[in-house]
Design an enzyme around this catalytic site. Sequence first.
Site, PDB file in Angstrom:
ATOM      1  CG  HIS A   1      -2.186  11.112   4.428  1.00 23.99           C
ATOM      2  ND1 HIS A   1      -3.281   9.388   5.375  1.00 23.99           N
ATOM      3  CD2 HIS A   1      -1.914  10.083   3.383  1.00 23.99           C
ATOM      4  CE1 HIS A   1      -4.026   9.532   3.505  1.00 23.99           C
ATOM      5  NE2 HIS A   1      -2.801   9.611   2.755  1.00 23.99           N
TER       6      HIS A   1
ATOM      7  N   GLY B   1       4.529   6.011   2.544  1.00 33.75           N
ATOM      8  CA  GLY B   1       3.848   4.612   3.569  1.00 33.75           C
ATOM      9  C   GLY B   1       4.376   3.300   2.766  1.00 33.75           C
ATOM     10  NE  ARG B   2       8.750   0.408   5.967  1.00 31.66           N
ATOM     11  CZ  ARG B   2      10.105  -0.207   5.323  1.00 31.66           C
ATOM     12  NH1 ARG B   2      10.048  -1.416   4.701  1.00 31.66           N
ATOM     13  NH2 ARG B   2      10.986   0.351   5.663  1.00 31.66           N
TER      14      ARG B   2
ATOM     15  CB  SER C   1      -7.155   3.059   3.593  1.00 31.53           C
ATOM     16  OG  SER C   1      -7.815   2.680   1.962  1.00 31.53           O
ATOM     17  CB  SER C   2      -8.676   7.881   1.434  1.00 29.13           C
ATOM     18  OG  SER C   2      -6.912   8.423   2.486  1.00 29.13           O
TER      19      SER C   2
END
Length: 286
Positions: free
Chosen positions: A37, A150-151, A188-189
């Site tokens: 992010h 984001g990709r 990733s979150s």
Amino acid sequence: MKVFSTVAETRHWCRQQLRENHSIGFAPTMGALHEGHLSLVRQANEQCDRSVVSIFVNPTQFAPHEDLDQYPRPIENDLALLKQAGTHAVFLPSVQEMYPGDPGDASTKVLPSSVALPLEGVHRPDHFVGVATVVMKLLQIVPADRAFFGRKDFQQLCVIEHMARDLSMATDIVPCPIVREEDGLAMSSRNRYLSTEERKRALCLSKALQAVQQAFDAGQRDPSELELVMKELLKPCDNLDYAVVVDRESLLPVSKITRSAVALIAARIGKTRLIDNCELTLANNV
């Protein structure tokens, strides 16, 4: 760094920036921020005069059985990271602010293009309606010159690109590279849900994509063969929703790669669902 909780004050600040001839870069997020992010914020600051980040866990893109209630919301930490990254303004609305009344009763929704139908569209049928609708709403609130995505959420990126093109939106959609941990795991979150043992097994996703990239670079153009390479390395997964090589633009299967393609994976490690991908780019699409 300004922090706004209402549509009115966010819109007012943005309009003031535009009156002063400042360009606006926007990064929509659901919070639980990580380096992926923050890389979007840096891109926004490099390409625009002002950066705006939204933090909103959008209920309309979660199915009833998914992890909406458990989705991490470390707001204070997120705000500290954004301030450190040089963010100019944060839009932090409540569900009521974004969806007056019941979110499920929102009368106007955005129907995405056919690129939303395969893959995630099969496994999460209403997901992209929620994504497209909330992104459209956010871009009405934040009139950004550029919006950064984001990709890693590749199909989501395609859905938003198609929406911006088809609806002649004024905002340019800017795809940004996947950010990975040192060992290759895509940030990733949801990675925080993984146990130590699960996190080790999760590396099979990036290893499978690396192997596909190597085979592609060596001249393999048969998607079915590339998919076999992936699936062999994805055996540590507890469940595999898909591991496919498809056309880059339509996300539909092809019998042979004659223009740029993308390899996409969705799999569960333990109870955590992870996605990852890599683009397979042909020079001049020949």
